[in-house]
Design a protein around this motif. Structure first.
Motif, PDB file in Angstrom:
ATOM      1  N   GLY A   1      -2.329  15.344  -9.086  1.00 53.04           N
ATOM      2  CA  GLY A   1      -3.479  16.231  -8.954  1.00 53.04           C
ATOM      3  C   GLY A   1      -4.131  16.640 -10.260  1.00 53.04           C
ATOM      4  N   SER A   2      -3.385  16.603 -11.351  1.00 49.98           N
ATOM      5  CA  SER A   2      -3.953  17.052 -12.630  1.00 49.98           C
ATOM      6  C   SER A   2      -4.691  15.938 -13.379  1.00 49.98           C
ATOM      7  CB  SER A   2      -2.844  17.609 -13.516  1.00 49.98           C
ATOM      8  OG  SER A   2      -1.881  16.609 -13.775  1.00 49.98           O
ATOM      9  N   SER A   3      -4.591  14.691 -12.906  1.00 47.96           N
ATOM     10  CA  SER A   3      -5.278  13.584 -13.579  1.00 47.96           C
ATOM     11  C   SER A   3      -6.549  13.208 -12.814  1.00 47.96           C
ATOM     12  CB  SER A   3      -4.352  12.378 -13.693  1.00 47.96           C
ATOM     13  OG  SER A   3      -3.990  11.919 -12.419  1.00 47.96           O
ATOM     14  N   LEU A   4      -7.345  12.352 -13.411  1.00 44.17           N
ATOM     15  CA  LEU A   4      -8.565  11.882 -12.748  1.00 44.17           C
ATOM     16  C   LEU A   4      -8.190  11.043 -11.523  1.00 44.17           C
ATOM     17  CD1 LEU A   4     -10.765  10.812 -15.775  1.00 44.17           C
ATOM     18  CD2 LEU A   4     -11.118  12.763 -14.275  1.00 44.17           C
ATOM     19  N   PRO A   5      -8.930  11.177 -10.447  1.00 46.76           N
ATOM     20  CA  PRO A   5      -8.607  10.419  -9.240  1.00 46.76           C
ATOM     21  C   PRO A   5      -8.969   8.942  -9.389  1.00 46.76           C
ATOM     22  CG  PRO A   5     -10.592  11.683  -8.900  1.00 46.76           C
ATOM     23  CD  PRO A   5     -10.055  12.082 -10.244  1.00 46.76           C
ATOM     24  N   PRO A   6      -8.216   8.072  -8.731  1.00 50.03           N
ATOM     25  CA  PRO A   6      -8.565   6.657  -8.744  1.00 50.03           C
ATOM     26  C   PRO A   6      -9.783   6.385  -7.864  1.00 50.03           C
ATOM     27  CG  PRO A   6      -6.660   7.010  -7.357  1.00 50.03           C
ATOM     28  CD  PRO A   6      -6.979   8.323  -7.994  1.00 50.03           C
ATOM     29  N   TYR A   7     -10.361   5.227  -8.034  1.00 50.98           N
ATOM     30  CA  TYR A   7     -11.509   4.814  -7.228  1.00 50.98           C
ATOM     31  C   TYR A   7     -11.115   4.865  -5.756  1.00 50.98           C
ATOM     32  CZ  TYR A   7     -15.219   1.900  -5.342  1.00 50.98           C
ATOM     33  OH  TYR A   7     -16.277   1.435  -4.613  1.00 50.98           O
TER      34      TYR A   7
ATOM     35  N   ALA B   1     -16.967  11.916  -9.395  1.00 52.15           N
ATOM     36  CA  ALA B   1     -15.918  11.019  -9.903  1.00 52.15           C
ATOM     37  C   ALA B   1     -14.908  11.696 -10.802  1.00 52.15           C
ATOM     38  CB  ALA B   1     -16.525   9.809 -10.620  1.00 52.15           C
ATOM     39  N   THR B   2     -14.936  13.023 -10.884  1.00 54.68           N
ATOM     40  CA  THR B   2     -13.940  13.723 -11.683  1.00 54.68           C
ATOM     41  C   THR B   2     -13.061  14.625 -10.832  1.00 54.68           C
ATOM     42  OG1 THR B   2     -15.457  15.530 -12.185  1.00 54.68           O
ATOM     43  CG2 THR B   2     -15.377  13.699 -13.748  1.00 54.68           C
TER      44      THR B   2
ATOM     45  N   TRP C   1       0.831  -1.203   0.000  1.00 54.76           N
ATOM     46  CA  TRP C   1       0.000   0.000   0.000  1.00 54.76           C
ATOM     47  C   TRP C   1       0.867   1.256   0.000  1.00 54.76           C
ATOM     48  CZ3 TRP C   1      -0.252   3.643   3.992  1.00 54.76           C
ATOM     49  CH2 TRP C   1      -1.207   4.644   3.811  1.00 54.76           C
ATOM     50  N   TYR C   2       1.883   1.289   0.872  1.00 53.47           N
ATOM     51  CA  TYR C   2       2.747   2.464   0.957  1.00 53.47           C
ATOM     52  C   TYR C   2       3.516   2.672  -0.339  1.00 53.47           C
ATOM     53  CZ  TYR C   2       5.981   5.903   2.754  1.00 53.47           C
ATOM     54  OH  TYR C   2       6.700   7.051   2.931  1.00 53.47           O
ATOM     55  N   ARG C   3       3.932   1.608  -0.975  1.00 59.14           N
ATOM     56  CA  ARG C   3       4.627   1.716  -2.259  1.00 59.14           C
ATOM     57  C   ARG C   3       3.706   2.312  -3.318  1.00 59.14           C
ATOM     58  NH1 ARG C   3       6.903  -3.575  -4.820  1.00 59.14           N
ATOM     59  NH2 ARG C   3       4.972  -3.437  -5.975  1.00 59.14           N
ATOM     60  N   TYR C   4       2.433   1.961  -3.282  1.00 63.16           N
ATOM     61  CA  TYR C   4       1.466   2.536  -4.222  1.00 63.16           C
ATOM     62  C   TYR C   4       1.257   4.022  -3.941  1.00 63.16           C
ATOM     63  CZ  TYR C   4      -3.123   3.892  -5.979  1.00 63.16           C
ATOM     64  OH  TYR C   4      -4.153   4.569  -6.570  1.00 63.16           O
ATOM     65  N   ILE C   5       1.121   4.394  -2.689  1.00 66.78           N
ATOM     66  CA  ILE C   5       0.858   5.785  -2.316  1.00 66.78           C
ATOM     67  C   ILE C   5       2.026   6.693  -2.694  1.00 66.78           C
ATOM     68  CG2 ILE C   5       0.526   7.323  -0.317  1.00 66.78           C
ATOM     69  CD1 ILE C   5      -1.937   5.727  -1.177  1.00 66.78           C
ATOM     70  N   THR C   6       3.237   6.204  -2.570  1.00 64.40           N
ATOM     71  CA  THR C   6       4.408   7.032  -2.826  1.00 64.40           C
ATOM     72  C   THR C   6       4.958   6.872  -4.236  1.00 64.40           C
ATOM     73  OG1 THR C   6       5.857   5.326  -1.909  1.00 64.40           O
ATOM     74  CG2 THR C   6       5.097   7.069  -0.408  1.00 64.40           C
ATOM     75  N   ASN C   7       4.263   6.164  -5.121  1.00 64.17           N
ATOM     76  CA  ASN C   7       4.763   5.973  -6.478  1.00 64.17           C
ATOM     77  C   ASN C   7       4.665   7.261  -7.275  1.00 64.17           C
ATOM     78  OD1 ASN C   7       2.754   5.796  -8.928  1.00 64.17           O
ATOM     79  ND2 ASN C   7       1.610   5.013  -7.168  1.00 64.17           N
ATOM     80  N   THR C   8       5.412   7.330  -8.356  1.00 61.28           N
ATOM     81  CA  THR C   8       5.359   8.495  -9.234  1.00 61.28           C
ATOM     82  C   THR C   8       5.030   8.102 -10.669  1.00 61.28           C
ATOM     83  OG1 THR C   8       7.747   8.346  -9.586  1.00 61.28           O
ATOM     84  CG2 THR C   8       6.988   9.834  -7.851  1.00 61.28           C
ATOM     85  N   ASP C   9       4.628   6.856 -10.882  1.00 61.14           N
ATOM     86  CA  ASP C   9       4.335   6.378 -12.235  1.00 61.14           C
ATOM     87  C   ASP C   9       2.880   6.589 -12.621  1.00 61.14           C
ATOM     88  OD1 ASP C   9       6.954   5.503 -12.492  1.00 61.14           O
ATOM     89  OD2 ASP C   9       6.493   3.526 -11.696  1.00 61.14           O
ATOM     90  N   SER C  10       1.967   6.007 -11.852  1.00 62.83           N
ATOM     91  CA  SER C  10       0.557   6.063 -12.200  1.00 62.83           C
ATOM     92  C   SER C  10      -0.309   5.841 -10.959  1.00 62.83           C
ATOM     93  CB  SER C  10       0.228   4.983 -13.232  1.00 62.83           C
ATOM     94  OG  SER C  10      -1.156   4.897 -13.440  1.00 62.83           O
TER      95      SER C  10
END
Length: 79
Positions: free
Chosen positions: A62-68, A75-76, A23-32
């Motif tokens: 912040g400039s892309s659509l948020p994930p679920y 939802a935008t 989870w932490y690896r996902y939160i701190t990623n910079t890819d997607s």
């Protein structure tokens, strides 16, 4: 009996550590922000932890659509 309990506790602890790290690896990623496993884990986190994760993702993406799990009612927009 003690060995079985110790084994079960070790397995549970390993599962918690692995899930938390993933989870932490996902939160701190910079890819997607759209990693399916990361989205599922973040959505399953309790409210304050989910909110912190969404805020962290919002600062990075912040400039892309948020994930679920991080989207507002329409939802935008981010929570």
């Amino acid at each position: 009996m003690k060995k079985v309990v110790r084994l079960l506790l070790t397995i549970a602890l390993a599962l918690v550590v692995f899930t938390g790290f993933r989870w932490y690896r996902y939160i701190t990623n910079t890819d997607s922000p759209y990693d399916e496993i990361g989205i599922t884990l973040n959505n399953a986190m309790p409210g304050p932890i989910n909110a912190w994760g969404c805020a962290k993702l919002k600062t990075t993406f912040g400039s892309s659509l948020p994930p679920y799990g991080c989207a507002a009612e329409n939802a935008t927009q981010w929570k």
